[in-house]
Design a protein around this motif. Structure first.
Motif, PDB file in Angstrom:
ATOM      1  N   ILE A 144       0.856  -1.187   0.000  1.00 52.58           N
ATOM      2  CA  ILE A 144       0.000   0.000   0.000  1.00 52.58           C
ATOM      3  C   ILE A 144       0.887   1.230   0.000  1.00 52.58           C
ATOM      4  O   ILE A 144       1.796   1.355   0.823  1.00 52.58           O
ATOM      5  CB  ILE A 144      -0.931   0.027   1.229  1.00 52.58           C
ATOM      6  N   GLU A 145       0.651   2.128  -0.937  1.00 50.73           N
ATOM      7  CA  GLU A 145       1.357   3.397  -0.985  1.00 50.73           C
ATOM      8  C   GLU A 145       0.365   4.503  -0.633  1.00 50.73           C
ATOM      9  O   GLU A 145      -0.559   4.765  -1.392  1.00 50.73           O
ATOM     10  CB  GLU A 145       1.951   3.649  -2.376  1.00 50.73           C
ATOM     11  N   VAL A 146       0.551   5.101   0.515  1.00 52.23           N
ATOM     12  CA  VAL A 146      -0.346   6.167   0.943  1.00 52.23           C
ATOM     13  C   VAL A 146       0.108   7.460   0.276  1.00 52.23           C
ATOM     14  O   VAL A 146       1.038   8.122   0.732  1.00 52.23           O
ATOM     15  CB  VAL A 146      -0.376   6.314   2.474  1.00 52.23           C
ATOM     16  N   VAL A 147      -0.572   7.816  -0.804  1.00 50.73           N
ATOM     17  CA  VAL A 147      -0.149   8.981  -1.591  1.00 50.73           C
ATOM     18  C   VAL A 147      -0.634  10.287  -0.989  1.00 50.73           C
ATOM     19  O   VAL A 147      -0.118  11.357  -1.315  1.00 50.73           O
ATOM     20  CB  VAL A 147      -0.624   8.866  -3.053  1.00 50.73           C
ATOM     21  N   GLY A 148      -1.645  10.222  -0.131  1.00 50.23           N
ATOM     22  CA  GLY A 148      -2.136  11.466   0.445  1.00 50.23           C
ATOM     23  C   GLY A 148      -3.375  11.270   1.287  1.00 50.23           C
ATOM     24  O   GLY A 148      -3.672  10.163   1.749  1.00 50.23           O
ATOM     25  N   LEU A 149      -4.116  12.374   1.471  1.00 51.55           N
ATOM     26  CA  LEU A 149      -5.305  12.407   2.312  1.00 51.55           C
ATOM     27  C   LEU A 149      -6.515  12.821   1.482  1.00 51.55           C
ATOM     28  O   LEU A 149      -6.395  13.543   0.498  1.00 51.55           O
ATOM     29  CB  LEU A 149      -5.117  13.402   3.455  1.00 51.55           C
ATOM     30  N   LEU A 168      -3.546  15.614  -2.209  1.00 50.78           N
ATOM     31  CA  LEU A 168      -4.757  15.928  -1.454  1.00 50.78           C
ATOM     32  C   LEU A 168      -5.968  15.763  -2.363  1.00 50.78           C
ATOM     33  O   LEU A 168      -6.088  16.460  -3.372  1.00 50.78           O
ATOM     34  CB  LEU A 168      -4.721  17.357  -0.915  1.00 50.78           C
ATOM     35  N   SER A 169      -6.840  14.826  -2.029  1.00 53.39           N
ATOM     36  CA  SER A 169      -8.081  14.607  -2.770  1.00 53.39           C
ATOM     37  C   SER A 169      -9.202  15.324  -2.023  1.00 53.39           C
ATOM     38  O   SER A 169      -9.684  14.849  -0.993  1.00 53.39           O
ATOM     39  CB  SER A 169      -8.374  13.110  -2.881  1.00 53.39           C
TER      40      SER A 169
END
Length: 227
Positions: free
Chosen positions: A154-159, A199-200
């Motif tokens: 899992i790559e946490v690219v953002g929030l 940021l989404s």
């Protein structure tokens, strides 16, 4: 088709204007066309119009579209994802915008490892504190994000967050601003597998405010598809 292209052109103009107001490059802002309420033909038209990213929120509706059109564009699961549906999403969708529990992360990790894939994920944060919204709280966020270092697939690219549906623009702005501050705090931790660059945030009714506060992904449905 022409109406869709006109709507997309208008959106791009508004993105450019919002970026100019705060000195940003419009190329930093990506549009996810939310097609959850439209059929296969309309989704195909969205791709034909030049949208590169498709957003779906219901697995049962999304999979038939993906099966027909997956070789076109990049597919995003933007809605709440039940753990037992993770098997349908991993390997098909490039992004998940709604990671909010360790149990879901474990299932995604297991499925992704089995096919030697990596899933790009946004952690969903309930900044506004509304009981009707999914997402983890600000208090839980740091510990949850640190825990993500244990998930190599899992790559946490953002929030990701959603602002409340209200008229008060400053209250909406404060929600997006708080998410940006959360991003800054987590970036300083330099957590493995957590680049936290994205940021989404921002939808049809508030995407310009979101852009002014740092959104890199905006999720647009009705403004592109019509009501």
């Amino acid at each position: 088709m022409q109406e869709l292209e006109n709507r997309l052109s208008e959106v791009q103009q508004r993105i450019g204007q919002a970026c100019r107001r705060v000195g940003r490059n419009p190329d930093e802002v990506n549009v996810v066309a939310v097609t959850k309420y439209v059929d296969l033909d309309k989704t195909r038209q969205v791709l034909d119009a030049g949208c590169l990213h498709i957003g779906e929120s219901r697995v049962q509706d999304a999979i038939p579209k993906w099966q027909e059109l997956h070789n076109r564009g990049t597919w995003h699961m933007i809605g709440h994802l039940q753990r037992n549906k993770a098997k349908e999403v991993v390997g098909r969708f490039s992004y998940l915008h709604s990671l909010e529990s360790i149990e879901l992360a474990k299932e995604i990790e297991r499925r992704a490892k089995s096919i030697q894939a990596t899933m790009k994920c946004f952690i969903q944060v309930n900044i506004s504190g509304e009981e009707t919204k999914f997402g983890i709280s600000r208090k839980e966020l740091e510990d949850f994000t640190i825990e993500m270092a244990n998930f190599s697939s899992i790559e946490v690219v953002g929030l990701m967050t959603m602002a409340p549906h209200i008229e008060n623009r400053e209250e909406i702005r404060s929600v997006f601003r708080e998410l940006k501050e959360c991003q800054h705090r987590l970036q300083k931790k330099q957590i493995p597998h957590v680049p936290m660059t994205e940021l989404s945030m921002g939808m049809s009714q508030d995407f310009e405010i979101a852009i002014e506060e740092g959104a890199t992904w905006i999720r647009l449905g009705s403004i592109l598809m019509g009501e």
